[in-house]
Write an enzyme that holds these catalytic residues in place. Sequence first.
Site, PDB file in Angstrom:
ATOM      1  N   ASP A 145       0.859  -1.176   0.000  1.00 55.34           N
ATOM      2  CA  ASP A 145       0.000   0.000   0.000  1.00 55.34           C
ATOM      3  C   ASP A 145       0.904   1.238   0.000  1.00 55.34           C
ATOM      4  OD1 ASP A 145      -2.416   1.544   0.368  1.00 55.34           O
ATOM      5  OD2 ASP A 145      -1.868   1.737   2.476  1.00 55.34           O
TER       6      ASP A 145
ATOM      7  N   ASP B  11      -0.329   5.183   1.007  1.00 58.59           N
ATOM      8  CA  ASP B  11      -0.624   6.124   2.094  1.00 58.59           C
ATOM      9  C   ASP B  11      -0.673   5.423   3.445  1.00 58.59           C
ATOM     10  OD1 ASP B  11      -0.853   7.871   0.041  1.00 58.59           O
ATOM     11  OD2 ASP B  11      -2.994   8.278   0.272  1.00 58.59           O
TER      12      ASP B  11
ATOM     13  N   ASP C 286      -1.867  -0.812   5.918  1.00 56.39           N
ATOM     14  CA  ASP C 286      -2.238  -0.252   7.222  1.00 56.39           C
ATOM     15  C   ASP C 286      -3.735  -0.080   7.428  1.00 56.39           C
ATOM     16  OD1 ASP C 286      -2.428   1.987   5.338  1.00 56.39           O
ATOM     17  OD2 ASP C 286      -2.636   3.230   7.122  1.00 56.39           O
TER      18      ASP C 286
END
Length: 278
Positions: A13, A15, A218
Amino acid sequence: MVSLNDPLLIYTDLDGTLLDHESYDWSPAEPWLARLRDAAVPVIINTSKTAAEVEQLRHELDLYAPYTVENGSVVVLPPEWCVDETATAEQWAHLPLGASHDRIVSVLAAIRENEGLSFRCFSDMDTDEVAERTALSRDRAALAKQRQGSEPLVWEDTPGRLVHFQQVLTGFGLTLTRGGRFYHVMGDEAGKGRAVHWLTSRREVLHQERPCTIGLGDGPNDVSMLEACDMAVAIHAPHGQVLEVDNAHCYFTRASGPAGWDEGLTHWISLEGSTLDE
């Protein structure tokens, strides 16, 4: 653990994971990016961002590998990863895995009118509003609006009506996933986990060996990716939300963002030798 000499794919991922959630800095991850680059290990971005955003970012990050965008709605392949697709050094192949953006926007407009639900889509926002809501520059916000297979939205209604909204979407063959800042509507055949399976299978076909996969993320929209990989890294989120990941080989970091990225790869990758056969 695995080593840099093993057949390996890294799915990540952006961001809050490879990029800091607020500043978009990735410098704490640079030592591992350099090691992976030197070992020719593909670092495959798997993000809610658009292809236009990632095309710019991959050059800044000095990455040369396929990537998947809009939460697994579209896979983008360089020439070396193509079988019957057409790609050049300047224009990589774009393969949709879900519904088109035009169809999604059309369905959302009909749902909002017929159901009386309150939400605000990217397509309702001008570039300045997208920039304000995402903390992106105006130029990067314009890239974020260039969508192919998903639509982000801000939910402005009650939690109970959100459940109803999800049920209505299902009837149209669409699904809702939650990212760090927005909800994302996409085709129910898309998803970060499906993109992992697709690209890992393609790599196996091309090299006649199955690679070991490590996923890093996250947010809730990363869970399918983390569960689809052999080993996973759940990056600590500053807001404190703990991901529920059905993967016995999932490491939960103490650090956030790119520092957590560094911590997670250090946990799973040995710089001395492979333990795959141990």
